[in-house]
Design a protein around this motif. Structure first.
Motif, PDB file in Angstrom:
ATOM      1  N   LEU A  94     -11.608  -8.635  -2.382  1.00 40.35           N
ATOM      2  CA  LEU A  94     -10.931  -7.626  -3.201  1.00 40.35           C
ATOM      3  C   LEU A  94      -9.457  -7.457  -2.832  1.00 40.35           C
ATOM      4  O   LEU A  94      -8.662  -7.033  -3.679  1.00 40.35           O
ATOM      5  CB  LEU A  94     -11.658  -6.284  -3.094  1.00 40.35           C
ATOM      6  N   THR A  95      -9.087  -7.789  -1.596  1.00 42.63           N
ATOM      7  CA  THR A  95      -7.687  -7.642  -1.191  1.00 42.63           C
ATOM      8  C   THR A  95      -6.762  -8.553  -1.997  1.00 42.63           C
ATOM      9  O   THR A  95      -5.797  -8.070  -2.591  1.00 42.63           O
ATOM     10  CB  THR A  95      -7.531  -7.848   0.318  1.00 42.63           C
ATOM     11  N   GLY A 127      -6.707  -0.938  -2.449  1.00 42.97           N
ATOM     12  CA  GLY A 127      -7.439  -2.198  -2.496  1.00 42.97           C
ATOM     13  C   GLY A 127      -6.766  -3.344  -1.783  1.00 42.97           C
ATOM     14  O   GLY A 127      -7.421  -4.297  -1.361  1.00 42.97           O
ATOM     15  N   VAL A 128      -5.470  -3.255  -1.617  1.00 45.20           N
ATOM     16  CA  VAL A 128      -4.751  -4.338  -0.947  1.00 45.20           C
ATOM     17  C   VAL A 128      -4.888  -4.237   0.584  1.00 45.20           C
ATOM     18  O   VAL A 128      -4.602  -5.199   1.287  1.00 45.20           O
ATOM     19  CB  VAL A 128      -3.277  -4.378  -1.421  1.00 45.20           C
ATOM     20  N   VAL A 129      -5.382  -3.110   1.076  1.00 48.98           N
ATOM     21  CA  VAL A 129      -5.514  -2.913   2.522  1.00 48.98           C
ATOM     22  C   VAL A 129      -6.964  -2.713   2.966  1.00 48.98           C
ATOM     23  O   VAL A 129      -7.433  -3.373   3.895  1.00 48.98           O
ATOM     24  CB  VAL A 129      -4.656  -1.707   2.984  1.00 48.98           C
ATOM     25  N   ALA A 185       0.831  -1.204   0.000  1.00 54.95           N
ATOM     26  CA  ALA A 185       0.000   0.000   0.000  1.00 54.95           C
ATOM     27  C   ALA A 185       0.866   1.255   0.000  1.00 54.95           C
ATOM     28  O   ALA A 185       0.636   2.173  -0.797  1.00 54.95           O
ATOM     29  CB  ALA A 185      -0.939  -0.003   1.202  1.00 54.95           C
ATOM     30  N   ALA A 186       1.858   1.294   0.862  1.00 55.27           N
ATOM     31  CA  ALA A 186       2.716   2.480   0.941  1.00 55.27           C
ATOM     32  C   ALA A 186       3.462   2.692  -0.368  1.00 55.27           C
ATOM     33  O   ALA A 186       3.503   3.807  -0.903  1.00 55.27           O
ATOM     34  CB  ALA A 186       3.697   2.347   2.107  1.00 55.27           C
ATOM     35  N   SER A 187       4.041   1.639  -0.900  1.00 53.38           N
ATOM     36  CA  SER A 187       4.824   1.750  -2.137  1.00 53.38           C
ATOM     37  C   SER A 187       3.966   2.224  -3.301  1.00 53.38           C
ATOM     38  O   SER A 187       4.352   3.136  -4.040  1.00 53.38           O
ATOM     39  CB  SER A 187       5.450   0.403  -2.493  1.00 53.38           C
TER      40      SER A 187
END
Length: 119
Positions: A72-73, A59-61, A13-15
């Motif tokens: 969805l993750t 979406g990953v978090v 998410a951060a990247s």
């Protein structure tokens, strides 16, 4: 295992959100110094890649964190892995082998998160 998956999700998410915001908000001319590959793309393509990265990073978090549509993750993680394949191919095609290492690392993290969250 859950802790490691969360660490992977946060790293992704951060990247991707940070990188995506830069691509979506900053013009190609200013990105060129740190991202020379933008010369091969139109401004709209760079912004589009940025938008995909922002959505994938969120979406990953968010679905897993909120418990809403948790499927969805891992789908987002698969999408980010696909983005990294595209990034890897672009860097290798341009002879930027050193820059492709981050694509490989983020690809592996995305695949591990996808596998762990689909399970």
């Amino acid at each position: 295992m859950n802790t490691w998956l969360w660490i992977g999700q946060i790293v992704l998410a951060a990247s991707f959100v940070l990188g995506g915001v830069a691509k979506a908000a900053i013009g190609k001319d200013k990105l060129r110094g740190g991202m020379p590959w933008v010369d091969d793309m139109s401004q709209n393509a760079v912004r589009g890649i940025g938008a995909v990265e922002i959505l994938g990073g969120l979406g990953v978090v968010l679905p897993w964190a909120t418990g809403i549509a948790k499927v969805l993750t891992p789908i987002a993680a698969v999408g980010l892995a696909v983005v990294m394949v595209g990034g890897f191919v672009t860097h290798v095609r341009r002879g930027e082998y050193g820059r492709s290492l981050s694509n490989v690392v983020l690809f592996v993290v995305a695949v591990l998160v996808a596998a762990g969250r689909f399970a």
